[in-house]
Design a protein around this motif. Structure first.
Motif, PDB file in Angstrom:
ATOM      1  N   PHE A  49       0.756  -1.228  -0.054  1.00 37.57           N
ATOM      2  CA  PHE A  49      -0.001   0.071  -0.144  1.00 37.57           C
ATOM      3  C   PHE A  49       0.900   1.262   0.012  1.00 37.57           C
ATOM      4  O   PHE A  49       1.475   1.498   1.110  1.00 37.57           O
TER       5      PHE A  49
ATOM      6  N   LEU B 265       3.975   1.168   2.234  1.00 35.44           N
ATOM      7  CA  LEU B 265       3.896  -0.032   3.407  1.00 35.44           C
ATOM      8  C   LEU B 265       3.700  -1.522   2.439  1.00 35.44           C
ATOM      9  O   LEU B 265       2.972  -1.431   1.652  1.00 35.44           O
TER      10      LEU B 265
ATOM     11  N   ASN C 233      -1.273  -8.466  15.665  1.00 31.68           N
ATOM     12  CA  ASN C 233      -2.045  -7.394  15.043  1.00 31.68           C
ATOM     13  C   ASN C 233      -1.296  -6.484  13.900  1.00 31.68           C
ATOM     14  O   ASN C 233      -0.120  -6.147  14.249  1.00 31.68           O
ATOM     15  N   GLY C 234      -2.082  -6.448  12.698  1.00 36.93           N
ATOM     16  CA  GLY C 234      -1.129  -5.693  11.810  1.00 36.93           C
ATOM     17  C   GLY C 234      -0.389  -6.557  10.905  1.00 36.93           C
ATOM     18  O   GLY C 234       0.513  -5.794  10.282  1.00 36.93           O
ATOM     19  N   ALA C 235      -0.124  -7.556  11.283  1.00 34.41           N
ATOM     20  CA  ALA C 235       0.833  -8.430  10.521  1.00 34.41           C
ATOM     21  C   ALA C 235       0.522  -8.617   9.033  1.00 34.41           C
ATOM     22  O   ALA C 235       1.548  -8.873   8.320  1.00 34.41           O
ATOM     23  N   GLY C 236      -0.564  -8.477   8.607  1.00 35.21           N
ATOM     24  CA  GLY C 236      -1.102  -8.618   7.407  1.00 35.21           C
ATOM     25  C   GLY C 236      -1.821  -9.770   6.869  1.00 35.21           C
ATOM     26  O   GLY C 236      -1.923 -10.004   5.803  1.00 35.21           O
ATOM     27  N   LYS C 237      -2.437 -10.439   7.871  1.00 35.57           N
ATOM     28  CA  LYS C 237      -3.229 -11.497   7.657  1.00 35.57           C
ATOM     29  C   LYS C 237      -4.481 -11.296   6.764  1.00 35.57           C
ATOM     30  O   LYS C 237      -4.585 -11.906   5.953  1.00 35.57           O
ATOM     31  N   THR C 238      -5.298 -10.294   7.140  1.00 30.10           N
ATOM     32  CA  THR C 238      -6.321  -9.973   6.496  1.00 30.10           C
ATOM     33  C   THR C 238      -6.049  -9.529   5.049  1.00 30.10           C
ATOM     34  O   THR C 238      -6.553  -9.825   3.948  1.00 30.10           O
ATOM     35  N   THR C 239      -5.050  -8.814   4.968  1.00 26.41           N
ATOM     36  CA  THR C 239      -4.393  -8.483   3.586  1.00 26.41           C
ATOM     37  C   THR C 239      -4.121  -9.590   2.669  1.00 26.41           C
ATOM     38  O   THR C 239      -4.454  -9.524   1.514  1.00 26.41           O
TER      39      THR C 239
ATOM     40  N   GLN D 257     -13.510 -10.261   8.463  1.00 30.91           N
ATOM     41  CA  GLN D 257     -13.009  -9.979  10.021  1.00 30.91           C
ATOM     42  C   GLN D 257     -14.108  -8.919  10.367  1.00 30.91           C
ATOM     43  O   GLN D 257     -14.678  -9.057  11.347  1.00 30.91           O
TER      44      GLN D 257
ATOM     45  N   GLU E 203     -11.004 -14.709  11.414  1.00 28.17           N
ATOM     46  CA  GLU E 203     -11.305 -14.374  13.127  1.00 28.17           C
ATOM     47  C   GLU E 203     -13.083 -14.505  13.117  1.00 28.17           C
ATOM     48  O   GLU E 203     -13.533 -13.637  13.677  1.00 28.17           O
TER      49      GLU E 203
ATOM     50  N   HIS F 148      -6.959 -15.645  16.484  1.00 27.44           N
ATOM     51  CA  HIS F 148      -6.158 -14.898  17.611  1.00 27.44           C
ATOM     52  C   HIS F 148      -6.452 -16.036  18.933  1.00 27.44           C
ATOM     53  O   HIS F 148      -5.549 -15.782  19.593  1.00 27.44           O
TER      54      HIS F 148
END
Ligand SMILES: Nc1ncnc2c1ncn2[C@@H]1O[C@H](COP(=O)(O)OP(=O)(O)OP(=O)(O)O)[C@@H](O)[C@H]1O
Ligand SMILES: [Mg+2]
Lengths: 248, 348, 299
Positions: free
Chosen positions: A11, A14, A36-42, A83, A160, A192
């Motif tokens: 992105f 990033l 959190n914010g590791a990029g899993k959803t992405t 999520q 999640e 998680h």
């Protein structure tokens, strides 16, 4: 069944997913964990066609589906949940599930009937005629699951589905997921809730800062120092070892 | 009372529809006042406009502010092909529908391909309507410009059906011919929305309205669904344009593409209840009754000046948006449910 | 040249240049009308369909101040600008703010409803007749060689620039201006900082309406007023705002000038009526291909 190789998604500056590779075999439950914010959803969104990867490829059942549209990917048998749940708020629970069912079922009556069956699997039967907008978090998570299931997928990507649920609800969902797998659906899940990951998964991948840093059975993963550090910060595994309570 | 509680809602609805359609079909036999028939006809006309809008706006959630585009294109094609080429209205009708749908496909393709949503979609449709407004006014050699197109009045009863004109169509048809025309068109509109309520496409369209991402995750192609919806919507709206030209034998740029028809469509659908089969008819009836009432009372008090009815409609629209977003249908459903629970409770 | 079967005339460079110059003056007025619209969008994220109708009402106010009390239209600014502010403030607080929960097209519809009410109120109260403010200096002006510019046009240009500058300073240097910018940027954050967001919304709406009232004063000597005049202007103002970038002051100014010049040159080549298509065309093209406009940043 699913082969993701060197997937990268940026992105702007990033790098949300950085050369991630993973494999899911037929009949498995595979977990994807990470802070959190590791990029899993992405990563999920990129696999399922919602985001175009900058590099890398996604192969489903031997066919390259990189950059295909989400609806095409769904029709090929891979479906994701969100999520941040997205119920069709103006429709009833039954109608919500029927939307998924229509992917394979043309007739309205048949789809509504099939929705009823799916609802029974995930424990939504009592809520069938309620408006989806009126449901609690737990109910909404179940709608996500039910709708995805109604598309009759081969591979289910769950993001999640247990977040925000209480212990009893988590136990119920864990059981439901096991039943889904037993009915022949392969599952890749982001979670998680570690206790659920341990109980459910055959294998797990760990994502940190967009990179896969570990892979293995849940038990191996839990003892991998890299993983512990990813979750608890640099030097954590050393500290835990010296404290002598590493298994806690 | 026992009937109320024992019958299923589905059956009740079916009976309601039968009564409504029966009453509409029988109206010309029961009502002999020309003024009232005219009133009902205009109500059905606005309901048809609203129903056309409702397919895209109500079921698909794509709020168009320029639905005049589809009304006007059909009206101009219906008028010009008869006027300039002398074609039969029964032939031009199909071209009018086709032309409207083609314009819809064009506008829809651009808007949806480039991902316009919400207010942006509303504004772009408005801008297209305005562009067509300017074109129809300016391209005088094609459209006759601001003067408009006036079709010749057929006075030969023999030719009434061939010319699709009922003014001199003999005793019964001269009274009721146009009424049945608009009624049939409206019933087509009802059929389409009814189908949306009971079909895969309708379910997918509503899913896209509620959440495009979730819809596409479930195997729905939002672009294709919205394209189909805008074309269907234009097709139904075009019927209103065809009726208008056959009835008034006239169209000009302001009538065809001005904001008036777009707003009329919005009023009927939103006040009546978006995304429901009956909403546009209910809304249109309500508006026309209020308008008539306003003319009778306020008009009588302050002299018959233009604007009173639209002031009221505007106020009703704003109040509806603020306090009753589900429109009159929502209100009726609420009252109905209260009634049922009360009676059910009394029985038990 | 040929356009849709209509042959385009060819003009000397002077004539085109003259058109461009008068386009600049026209564009200044468009910019001023658009300024209020872009402010309201930038802060409230509302596309205010009633903006043109508010202009129309203000023009009637200017007209009646002139015809009944003999107030010079420029002096009338002292009355209509505060009046516009109060009206806009009240409108936001009592009507538009009430429906502003929910989807943005619902708010757009609300403002459409308001504009229908106001427009038909004007039709009802003042009839459809066009009315003109006549000032003694109507036709005086300066000859620029390629085009003759009357004083009211010059006043409109200068006035627009001054008002834009004043508004810009207001937003930079006053506490209210800073609060408005804070709300525009980060609604929730501003609320946490103790800013009364609802009040700021209404203030912004009031200022937007005041801008349009100022525009009405500057327009009055050269434009007739009638109930539908707002509809003409609102489409243009949307185009200007979209072109310049929603929420950008500089964008509104530049967008206004571009639209003014394009419209004048369009009219020269395509004729008075077809020339107007340039505006819809620009609007559609920008929405489709560059929805962030030329200056797509926030206030
Ligand atoms: N559309 C986007 N545009 C820009 N940045 C994004 C976008 N989506 C995600 N990100 C960023 O990418 C990174 C990864 O986000 P992502 O949501 O994939 O993490 P996650 O592992 O799912 O986290 P969580 O466990 O909190 O759900 C984050 O830094 C996030 O801010
Ligand atoms: Mg996530």
């Amino acid at each position: 069944m699913l082969d993701v190789s060197s997937l990268t998604k940026r992105f702007g500056g990033l790098v949300a997913v950085n050369g991630a590779s993973l494999t899911v075999n037929e009949g498995e439950i595979v977990s994807l964990i990470g802070p959190n914010g590791a990029g899993k959803t992405t990563l999920f969104a990129t696999i399922a066609g919602f985001l175009k990867p900058n590099e890398g490829s996604v192969v489903l059942d031997g066919q390259d589906i990189t950059g295909h549209k989400p609806h095409e990917i769904c029709r090929r048998g891979m479906v994701r949940t969100f999520q941040v749940v997205k119920p069709f708020a103006g429709l009833s629970v039954r109608e919500n599930i029927a939307v998924g069912a229509h992917t394979r079922i043309a007739g309205r009556e048949e789809a509504l009937e099939f929705a009823g069956k799916i609802a029974a699997h995930v424990g939504l039967t009592p809520l069938l005629d309620q408006s989806a907008g009126d449901l609690t978090v737990a109910g909404r998570k179940r709608i996500e699951l039910a709708r995805a299931l109604a598309t009759q997928p081969k591979l289910l990507l769950l993001d999640e589905v247990m977040a925000g649920l209480n212990a009893t609800e988590i136990l119920e969902i864990v059981e439901i997921i096991q039943q889904i797998r037993d009915s022949g659906v392969t599952i890749l899940l982001i979670e998680h809730v570690m206790q659920a990951v341990m109980k459910l998964s055959d294998r797990a991948y760990v994502l940190n800062y967009g990179e896969i840093i570990a892979e293995g059975s849940p038990v191996e993963i839990a003892h991998d120092p890299k993983v512990v550090e990813a979750y608890l910060g640099h030097g954590a595994s050393e500290r835990m070892k010296s404290a002598g309570g590493a298994d806690a | 009372m026992s009937m109320l509680t024992t019958m299923s809602t589905g059956n009740m609805q079916r009976i309601g529809w039968a009564v409504l359609i029966g009453a509409l079909l029988a109206a010309p036999f029961a009502i002999h006042s020309g003024r009232w028939m005219e009133f009902i006809e205009l109500t059905l006309f606005a309901a048809l406009l609203g129903q056309g809008w409702n397919i895209l706006g109500g079921y698909g959630g794509q709020y168009s502010f320029g639905h005049a585009l589809f009304f006007g294109t059909a009206a101009y094609l219906q008028a010009l092909l008869q006027y300039k080429l002398g074609w039969s209205p029964w032939l031009t009708l199909w071209i009018a529908i086709g032309g409207s749908v083609a314009v819809a496909a064009f506008v829809g393709f651009l808007s949806f391909r480039y991902g316009l949503r919400g207010s942006y979609f509303a504004l772009v449709t408005l801008a297209f309507a305005e562009a067509f407004h300017v074109l129809s006014r300016s391209l005088v050699s094609v459209t006759e410009g601001g003067r408009g197109v006036q079709l010749p009045l057929n006075q030969d009863p023999e030719q009434a059906l061939a010319t699709f004109q009922f003014t001199f169509a003999g005793p019964f048809l001269s009274e009721a011919g146009y009424y049945y025309t608009i009624l049939i068109f409206l019933l087509i509109g009802f059929a389409v929305t009814g189908w949306l309520n009971h079909s895969r496409f309708g379910a997918q369209l509503q899913a896209v309205r509620e959440d495009e991402d979730a819809a596409s995750a479930l195997g729905i192609d939002p672009f294709r669904v919205k394209m189909s919806a805008i074309c269907l919507s234009a097709g139904v709206t075009s019927l209103a344009g065809i009726y208008y030209v056959q009835k008034f034998l006239f169209v000009d740029p302001g009538i065809a593409y001005g904001p008036g028809k777009s707003v009329e469509a919005l009023f009927a659908a939103i006040i009546g209840g978006v995304g429901t089969v009956l909403g546009p008819l209910l809304g249109s009836a309500f508006i026309h009754i209020v308008g008539e009432f306003a003319k009778e009372t306020i008009g009588a008090m302050l002299g018959d000046r233009p604007g009173v009815d639209l002031i009221l409609f505007g106020i009703i629209l704003v109040l509806m948006l603020a306090y009753m977003p589900r429109g009159l249908v929502g209100l009726v459903e609420l009252l109905w449910r209260k009634l049922i629970t009360k009676r059910g409770g009394g029985n038990a | 040249m040929d356009f849709l079967g209509i042959s385009l005339p060819s003009y000397s460079l002077e004539t085109v240049f003259g058109s461009a110059i008068s386009g600049v003056f026209l564009g200044a007025i468009y910019a001023l009308v658009a300024l209020g619209l872009t402010l309201i969008y930038g802060v409230l994220h509302i596309i205010n369909f009633a903006h043109g109708t508010l202009l129309m009402l203000a023009m009637y106010a200017v007209f009646f101040l002139w015809s009944v009390f003999g107030v010079d239209p420029y002096l009338a600014m002292l009355i209509v600008v505060p009046g516009g502010y109060l009206f806009g403030y009240a409108l936001q607080r009592s009507v538009i703010g009430r429906t502003s929960h929910g989807r943005d097209e619902i708010i757009l519809l609300t403002t459409l409803g308001v504009s229908i009410v106001l427009e038909n109120f004007a039709l009802f109260a003042f009839s459809a007749n066009e009315r003109n403010v006549q000032v003694p200096y109507d036709f005086d002006g300066i000859d620029l060689g390629v085009v003759y510019i009357v004083w009211p046009q010059i006043a409109a240009l200068v006035g627009s620039l001054l008002i834009t500058a004043a508004l810009w300073c207001f937003m930079r240097f006053t506490d209210t201006g800073k609060a408005i910018r804070a709300v525009a940027k980060e609604r929730q954050g501003a609320r946490l900082m103790g800013i009364n967001v609802e009040h700021i919304f209404a203030v912004s709406f009031g200022i937007g309406t005041a801008c349009v009232a100022a525009a009405a004063s500057l327009l009055a000597p050269t434009y007739a007023v009638f109930p539908q005049v707002g509809y003409l202007f609102v489409l243009i103002a949307f185009t200007v705002v979209v072109l310049g970038g929603m929420g950008s002051f500089v964008g509104a100014l530049v967008g206004g000038l571009v639209i003014g010049v394009t419209e004048q040159i369009g009219r020269l080549y395509l004729g008075e009526s077809l020339g107007l298509i340039t505006i819809s065309a620009i609007f559609i093209l920008i929405l489709l291909f560059r929805p962030t406009g030329l200056f797509g940043q926030r206030l």
